[in-house]
Structure formats: C-alpha cells, structure tokens
Design a protein around this motif. Structure first.
Motif, mmCIF file in Angstrom:
data_model
loop_
_atom_site.group_PDB
_atom_site.id
_atom_site.type_symbol
_atom_site.label_atom_id
_atom_site.label_comp_id
_atom_site.label_asym_id
_atom_site.label_seq_id
_atom_site.Cartn_x
_atom_site.Cartn_y
_atom_site.Cartn_z
ATOM 1 N N UNK A 185 0.813 -1.211 0.000
ATOM 2 C CA UNK A 185 0.000 0.000 0.000
ATOM 3 C C UNK A 185 0.851 1.268 0.000
ATOM 4 N N UNK A 186 2.111 1.147 0.403
ATOM 5 C CA UNK A 186 3.000 2.310 0.421
ATOM 6 C C UNK A 186 3.575 2.625 -0.949
ATOM 7 N N UNK A 187 3.222 1.851 -1.946
ATOM 8 C CA UNK A 187 3.610 2.152 -3.318
ATOM 9 C C UNK A 187 4.988 1.640 -3.703
ATOM 10 N N UNK A 188 5.379 1.976 -4.927
ATOM 11 C CA UNK A 188 6.671 1.537 -5.460
ATOM 12 C C UNK A 188 7.778 2.493 -5.027
ATOM 13 N N UNK A 189 9.011 2.052 -5.242
ATOM 14 C CA UNK A 189 10.168 2.886 -4.923
ATOM 15 C C UNK A 189 11.161 2.778 -6.076
ATOM 16 N N UNK A 190 11.317 3.881 -6.812
ATOM 17 C CA UNK A 190 12.208 3.928 -7.966
ATOM 18 C C UNK A 190 13.488 4.679 -7.609
ATOM 19 N N UNK A 191 14.442 4.638 -8.521
ATOM 20 C CA UNK A 191 15.667 5.407 -8.341
ATOM 21 C C UNK A 191 15.341 6.902 -8.252
ATOM 22 N N UNK A 192 14.323 7.342 -8.971
ATOM 23 C CA UNK A 192 13.878 8.738 -8.870
ATOM 24 C C UNK A 192 13.468 9.077 -7.438
ATOM 25 N N UNK A 193 12.765 8.147 -6.792
ATOM 26 C CA UNK A 193 12.331 8.366 -5.411
ATOM 27 C C UNK A 193 13.536 8.473 -4.476
ATOM 28 N N UNK A 194 14.555 7.664 -4.749
ATOM 29 C CA UNK A 194 15.792 7.721 -3.961
ATOM 30 C C UNK A 194 16.381 9.128 -4.045
ATOM 31 N N UNK A 195 16.453 9.671 -5.259
ATOM 32 C CA UNK A 195 16.996 11.016 -5.462
ATOM 33 C C UNK A 195 16.159 12.045 -4.700
ATOM 34 N N UNK A 196 14.837 11.901 -4.768
ATOM 35 C CA UNK A 196 13.962 12.835 -4.065
ATOM 36 C C UNK A 196 14.101 12.721 -2.550
ATOM 37 N N UNK A 197 14.279 11.505 -2.045
ATOM 38 C CA UNK A 197 14.523 11.303 -0.614
ATOM 39 C C UNK A 197 15.779 12.066 -0.183
ATOM 40 N N UNK A 198 16.857 11.909 -0.952
ATOM 41 C CA UNK A 198 18.123 12.553 -0.595
ATOM 42 C C UNK A 198 17.951 14.069 -0.536
ATOM 43 N N UNK A 199 17.234 14.630 -1.501
ATOM 44 C CA UNK A 199 17.012 16.079 -1.485
ATOM 45 C C UNK A 199 16.235 16.500 -0.238
ATOM 46 N N UNK A 200 15.214 15.741 0.122
ATOM 47 C CA UNK A 200 14.436 16.050 1.327
ATOM 48 C C UNK A 200 15.308 16.005 2.573
ATOM 49 N N UNK A 201 16.196 15.016 2.643
ATOM 50 C CA UNK A 201 17.062 14.878 3.811
ATOM 51 C C UNK A 201 18.079 16.014 3.887
ATOM 52 N N UNK A 202 18.584 16.438 2.739
ATOM 53 C CA UNK A 202 19.517 17.561 2.708
ATOM 54 C C UNK A 202 18.827 18.818 3.240
ATOM 55 N N UNK A 203 17.604 19.047 2.796
ATOM 56 C CA UNK A 203 16.849 20.209 3.272
ATOM 57 C C UNK A 203 16.548 20.084 4.770
ATOM 58 N N UNK A 204 16.288 18.880 5.223
ATOM 59 C CA UNK A 204 15.958 18.652 6.627
ATOM 60 C C UNK A 204 17.137 18.972 7.536
ATOM 61 N N UNK A 205 18.320 18.524 7.165
ATOM 62 C CA UNK A 205 19.509 18.753 7.996
ATOM 63 C C UNK A 205 19.871 20.237 8.003
ATOM 64 N N UNK A 206 19.682 20.912 6.870
ATOM 65 C CA UNK A 206 19.913 22.349 6.851
ATOM 66 C C UNK A 206 20.905 22.785 5.797
#
Length: 433
Positions: free
Chosen positions: A152-173
């Motif tokens: 139910x949580x959906x698929x996970x592509x390499x694109x999603x990996x890239x988007x995760x990394x960007x979110x984490x970079x923004x989160x840390x500051x």
C-alpha cells in the motif's frame, strides 16, 4: 517460487541451528559433564560453526552509545529525525555536561551520510559513523528492508531515492556536508545537481567514496555482470515476490539472500578460509579473533531486500545506459515532472572523491569521473584522494579508513565549512550537540 523455497528451507534449518548452538554450549560449559570429554572443544567449535552457517541474521544495531572526544566521554543517543516508507533519517545526538566540550561540539559541522541501498544495512557504516562523531554532528540514511514495507506504500524507484536525498539535505539544513559511500554516489550527485539547477542552496561539500559514477571505467566483475546480461535477464531471473509471512507480501523485490549469494561467490575461497580459521580459533581458545569473526559476519550476513523498481532502474541507468555521464538522465520529481540531471550546474559545493587502490567493486576512475562532470565547481574546491592498499570496504571501515581516508575528509570539510556559530543564550549544561 524461489523465494518461497528459500523461506521453507530457512524454516527447516532453524531448529537445527538452535540445536547446534545449544550443543556447542553443552560441550564448552565448564559445569557440563560433556565438556570433560576428550575433544570436547572440537565438538563445541564444530557445532558453533554449524549454528552460524545455518542461522538467520537479523539487522544489527549501530550500538554506538558513547565516543571519546579529546579525552571526554560523550554519550550518544540515536534519534529518528524523519521517517519515510522506505527510509529513516537518523541522527546520533551527542550529550555531555562538560561546558567547554559542549561549546566545541555545537560549532562542529553537520554531516549527512548517505548509506548504500545495495544489500547490506546502513549499520555496515558503523565504523564510519563512530569516527565521524569525534568531529561532526552526524546524520545517516537508514534504508528499510523492502519485505517489511506494505504494498500500500507504493513503489520505490531510483527517482524516489533522489527525491529522498534532497528532502534529507533540506531537513539537515543549508550548512550540511554530504558523504556518499558506494552506490549512493550516483543519486546524491543527481540530487545536488537538480537542486543547483533549480537555484536551491546546495550542500557545502560532497564527499564521494568508491561509487560507480562512470561504471564504464576500469570495469569490475560487478560491472561486467550488469553489462553482459540483458535488462530482461535481470527482470526474469532475480526479481521475486515477497512471501505471505512478511508485511510486504507480494511486493516485487531483489531478495537479500540472492544478493548475499553473489557477495560470497565473488570471493568463495576467502570466505571458506575465514570460516576455517574461525573454527581453529575456537579450538585454540583465541577469543579475540573469534569475536572479530563473529562481528564481521553478523554484519556481512545480514542483508535486506531491495525494491525491484529501484534495482532495475539502477541496472539500466547506471550500468547499462551510463545515463549520468552521457547527460541523458532525467529524474521525475515529486510533482511528476521530469528534470535533466546537469552536474555542471553545481557551483557552490566543494567536491572530494575517494577511491581505494584495490577496490574490486568500483574500479579505478569510476568515482573520480565526478571531477570531470562537475565542471562548474572551481578547481580550488575539488580534490581527489586514493587510499593506498585499501579495498572497497577499507575506504570506509577499518584502519585505513581511520588513518588515511578520514583525515582527508575531516580536513576537506573544515576547509569549506561556513556554519555560523550559534549565539542564543542557552544554558550549556545537558544540551545536546
């Protein structure tokens, strides 16, 4: 079907593994009459080895409870900063009552370690994290076993990996330094490139270690497998559905047990010798070497399932099409729009690439290729370092990591750190850094 057969075999072996573990203790416990029998130590060693060869290995803990910084014992608390379906962002918060040390730690750089999603858990970078904690505030990506993620949580592509990394970079500051080890060098470079193309604030530095930025250079056995087999071969031969006894039932994955088989197949003689040496160490009573073997294989044998979409994307984009170096890679952002990855747009992030002289996973020059791709970064802000005598794991774990690679990273980060010193009038005692 293969995954179901593996699960059945694992369930069948589980009682034997437990029996072998109990038998080993029976022949080694000084209070047991069996321990007084001739060759009891050999029986104990044999059963111990049999137990370890047949047991299931769970994900290990980071188990970093404290570090010593300039002689001061600093307590470490592991904290989940952000949680996503396929990954958790962890922070290792440091606590001390020493006012001078607290002031020093609060001014130290923040580092985001992007761990590989390539079979092993993020705990494989335990030594990396423990060492970094001496001089940095440390965050790490803790990827979740795909068999534990409901469909139910959906698929996970390499694109999603890239988007995760960007979110984490923004989160840390904004004043973050990113370190990527092996596989994530590619999505991290893509993430920072896209942020630069949009005009976003990018990390102060990127450190890329032993990754396949350009997998066509000095190809290894790993690269040859990816190029010699067709894409359809990977779809038809290594992708299976998760069995019903896991939360991610019916999700398509590249199973961890297949990955582990591949790891061992690369150096079968080395692993056979290691296990035989462990057997001899048990007989000789060499507890230190035996414990070192256990710690290594507790980590090495613990593997996770990768989402099939992500794995197949990686095979196609990184190892078959070489889309990053050819400038043809387009990443779909969370809004559904495709954006071209342009490393040449990065200008405000310093770049350090590190390779191991004896790396048999990412060949010579594969990581260094980032230096050419990131043409917008001034030469004074780019550096490459080769760790002499280091294999793939040696660049982020062990003596060569601590004595050679880490000092280079620490110096590079300090040379490009622009973090502002906090001036709030907080009481120092008991505050975390």
């Amino acid at each position: 079907m293969l995954y179901q057969l593996y699960e059945s075999n694992r369930a069948w072996l589980s009682p034997f593994s437990e029996f072998a573990s109990a038998a080993s203790k029976l022949y080694s416990n000084p209070l047991s009459p069996f321990a007084q029998m001739p060759s009891a130590h050999r029986f104990s060693a044999g059963f111990d080895l049999a137990s370890r060869l047949t047991k299931e290995y769970e994900k290990p803990e980071f188990d970093i409870n404290h570090v010593s910084i300039d002689g001061v014992d600093v307590v470490i608390q592991e904290k989940v900063v952000e949680s996503k379906p396929f990954c958790r962002l962890l922070r290792f918060k440091r606590f001390t009552d020493d006012a001078a040390m607290l002031t020093k730690m609060r001014d130290q750089p923040s580092v985001l370690v992007v761990a590989p999603l390539s079979g092993h858990h993020a705990t494989l970078l335990r030594d990396t994290v423990r060492t970094l904690l001496q001089d940095h505030k440390v965050y790490i990506t803790d990827w979740i076993d795909a068999r534990m993620v409901p469909q139910a949580d959906g698929a996970f592509h390499l694109d999603d990996y890239v988007n995760y990394v960007q979110d984490f970079i923004r989160k840390v500051g904004p004043n973050v330094h990113v370190i990527s080890v092996c596989q994530p060098t590619v999505p991290v470079l893509a993430a920072v490139s896209l942020m630069a193309s949009r005009g976003e604030t990018t990390p102060l530095t990127m450190t890329m270690m032993g990754g396949p930025i350009d997998a066509s250079r000095s190809p290894t056995a790993v690269n040859n497998l990816a190029t010699n087999k067709s894409f359809s071969w990977f779809e038809n031969n290594v992708i299976y559905k998760v069995p019903q006894n896991y939360p991610g039932a019916n999700r398509q994955v590249y199973p961890g047990f297949l990955q582990h088989t591949g790891f061992v197949a690369m150096n079968p003689d080395r692993h056979a010798t290691s296990h035989y040496d462990y057997f001899l160490d048990l007989i000789r009573g060499d507890d230190d070497n035996a414990e070192a073997h256990r710690k290594f294989y507790d980590e090495y044998n613990a593997v996770l399932d990768m989402p099939a979409e992500y794995y197949l994307d990686t095979i196609r984009i990184v190892f078959q099409e070489f889309a990053l170096v050819k400038g043809t890679w387009e990443v779909r952002n969370p809004a559904g729009k495709k954006e071209l990855v342009r490393p040449q747009d990065i200008t405000g992030t310093a770049l350090l690439t590190i390779e191991g002289e004896l790396d048999d996973i990412s060949g010579s020059g594969q990581t260094r290729a980032a230096q050419d791709l990131c043409s917008g970064i001034p030469a004074k802000n780019k550096k490459h370092y080769d760790v002499v005598g280091a294999g793939h794991y040696g660049i982020f774990s062990g003596r060569r990591w601590r004595e050679f690679a880490y000092p280079e990273i620490r110096s590079f980060i300090l040379a490009h750190n622009k973090a502002e010193v906090a001036t709030q009038g907080k009481a120092l005692k008991g505050i975390a850094a």
